[in-house]
Design a protein around this motif. Structure first.
Motif, PDB file in Angstrom:
ATOM      1  N   ILE A  75      42.142  87.144 -35.668  1.00  0.00           N
ATOM      2  CA  ILE A  75      41.899  86.577 -34.394  1.00  0.00           C
ATOM      3  C   ILE A  75      41.514  87.820 -33.213  1.00  0.00           C
ATOM      4  N   GLY A  76      42.077  88.524 -33.222  1.00  0.00           N
ATOM      5  CA  GLY A  76      41.738  89.720 -32.306  1.00  0.00           C
ATOM      6  C   GLY A  76      40.319  90.240 -32.566  1.00  0.00           C
ATOM      7  N   ASN A  77      40.006  90.601 -33.739  1.00  0.00           N
ATOM      8  CA  ASN A  77      38.621  91.054 -34.213  1.00  0.00           C
ATOM      9  C   ASN A  77      37.488  90.275 -34.058  1.00  0.00           C
ATOM     10  N   ALA A  78      37.796  88.790 -33.816  1.00  0.00           N
ATOM     11  CA  ALA A  78      36.742  88.215 -33.967  1.00  0.00           C
ATOM     12  C   ALA A  78      35.804  88.066 -32.731  1.00  0.00           C
ATOM     13  N   VAL A  79      34.499  87.558 -33.066  1.00  0.00           N
ATOM     14  CA  VAL A  79      33.728  87.159 -31.855  1.00  0.00           C
ATOM     15  C   VAL A  79      34.207  85.687 -31.449  1.00  0.00           C
ATOM     16  N   PRO A  80      34.381  85.384 -30.357  1.00  0.00           N
ATOM     17  CA  PRO A  80      34.662  83.953 -29.954  1.00  0.00           C
ATOM     18  C   PRO A  80      33.704  83.033 -30.503  1.00  0.00           C
ATOM     19  N   PRO A  81      34.169  82.075 -31.246  1.00  0.00           N
ATOM     20  CA  PRO A  81      33.163  81.135 -31.997  1.00  0.00           C
ATOM     21  C   PRO A  81      32.170  80.570 -30.870  1.00  0.00           C
ATOM     22  N   VAL A  82      32.479  80.068 -29.612  1.00  0.00           N
ATOM     23  CA  VAL A  82      31.963  79.397 -28.776  1.00  0.00           C
ATOM     24  C   VAL A  82      30.665  80.347 -28.252  1.00  0.00           C
ATOM     25  N   LEU A  83      31.235  81.689 -27.790  1.00  0.00           N
ATOM     26  CA  LEU A  83      30.194  82.616 -27.309  1.00  0.00           C
ATOM     27  C   LEU A  83      29.284  82.884 -28.526  1.00  0.00           C
ATOM     28  N   ALA A  84      29.465  83.086 -29.677  1.00  0.00           N
ATOM     29  CA  ALA A  84      28.780  83.320 -30.785  1.00  0.00           C
ATOM     30  C   ALA A  84      27.642  82.074 -31.024  1.00  0.00           C
ATOM     31  N   TRP A  85      28.151  80.898 -30.742  1.00  0.00           N
ATOM     32  CA  TRP A  85      27.499  79.627 -30.841  1.00  0.00           C
ATOM     33  C   TRP A  85      26.214  79.662 -29.952  1.00  0.00           C
ATOM     34  N   HIS A  86      26.525  80.203 -28.723  1.00  0.00           N
ATOM     35  CA  HIS A  86      25.542  80.268 -27.522  1.00  0.00           C
ATOM     36  C   HIS A  86      24.467  81.175 -27.941  1.00  0.00           C
ATOM     37  N   VAL A  87      24.865  82.366 -28.249  1.00  0.00           N
ATOM     38  CA  VAL A  87      24.148  83.685 -28.751  1.00  0.00           C
ATOM     39  C   VAL A  87      23.120  82.962 -29.894  1.00  0.00           C
ATOM     40  N   GLY A  88      23.954  82.401 -30.906  1.00  0.00           N
ATOM     41  CA  GLY A  88      23.177  81.873 -31.852  1.00  0.00           C
ATOM     42  C   GLY A  88      21.895  81.202 -31.602  1.00  0.00           C
TER      43      GLY A  88
END
Length: 200
Positions: free
Chosen positions: A168-181
């Motif tokens: 969990i701590g190493n992950a890129v927050p999925p919602v932020l990743a979605w916006h960048v993606g």
């Protein structure tokens, strides 16, 4: 297109030479490189996690436009909004609602969530010293940490507590990743359109 993500410290003066080398090397390979700092809370993640994204786009493609923030500071999602419904839920391994029993540490892990603001950055190596719940006398659970990182409840971590903390701590927050993606997808679509027009 390539994407790399790293901690905010990458922008410190001591890393200026390293960052310049990255830009220079990828520019030599035919990429236009952009470097942007994002605060996850500005994109609907209930956490003040700041991370650097390096995006390289082939010179033949359109330039990458970083996603605009979706939440102003006054509209950030708070820790209370993110996890309040789990306060009365007993521990449940099946949904990762388990927490560390680590005592207070003199070195780290003594932060307590503030209910009316986004959570602090979820760390990968907290050794059980993850932050304390804003209202309960316990550390936050792995499900609560996952929510603060913006993982959906349907995403179950198939590991024990310590390894789940790291994931969990190493992950890129999925919602932020979605916006960048999403912005990257728009860049690719614009590039395709340009190439089709040029070929017509």
């Amino acid at each position: 297109i390539f994407i790399a993500e790293n901690v905010k410290g990458l922008l410190m003066k001591s890393h200026t030479h390293d960052l310049a080398s990255v830009v220079r090397d990828f520019s030599a390979l035919g990429y236009h490189v952009s470097i942007n700092l994002y605060n996850a809370a500005d994109y609907g993640v209930p956490q003040t996690r700041e991370r650097v994204f390096i995006v390289g786009v082939a010179d033949s493609a359109c330039r990458f436009d970083p996603p605009l923030p979706t939440h102003s500071k006054s509209a950030h999602i708070t820790a209370l909004e993110a996890i309040h419904d789990l306060e009365s839920v007993p521990e449940e391994h099946a949904i990762n609602h388990i927490w560390s029993r680590a005592n207070k540490s003199p070195d780290q892990g003594n932060r307590k969530l503030v209910a009316n603001r986004p959570g602090y950055t979820i760390r990968a190596e907290c050794h059980g010293n993850i932050q304390w719940h804003y209202a309960l006398h316990r550390r936050i659970s792995m499900r609560e940490a996952a929510r603060i990182q913006s993982f959906p409840d349907s995403f179950i971590f198939e590991s024990k507590l310590r390894e789940t903390e790291r994931q969990i701590g190493n992950a890129v927050p999925p919602v932020l990743a979605w916006h960048v993606g999403k912005s990257i997808a728009e860049t690719l679509i614009k590039s395709d359109d340009q190439q089709l027009q040029a070929a017509a």
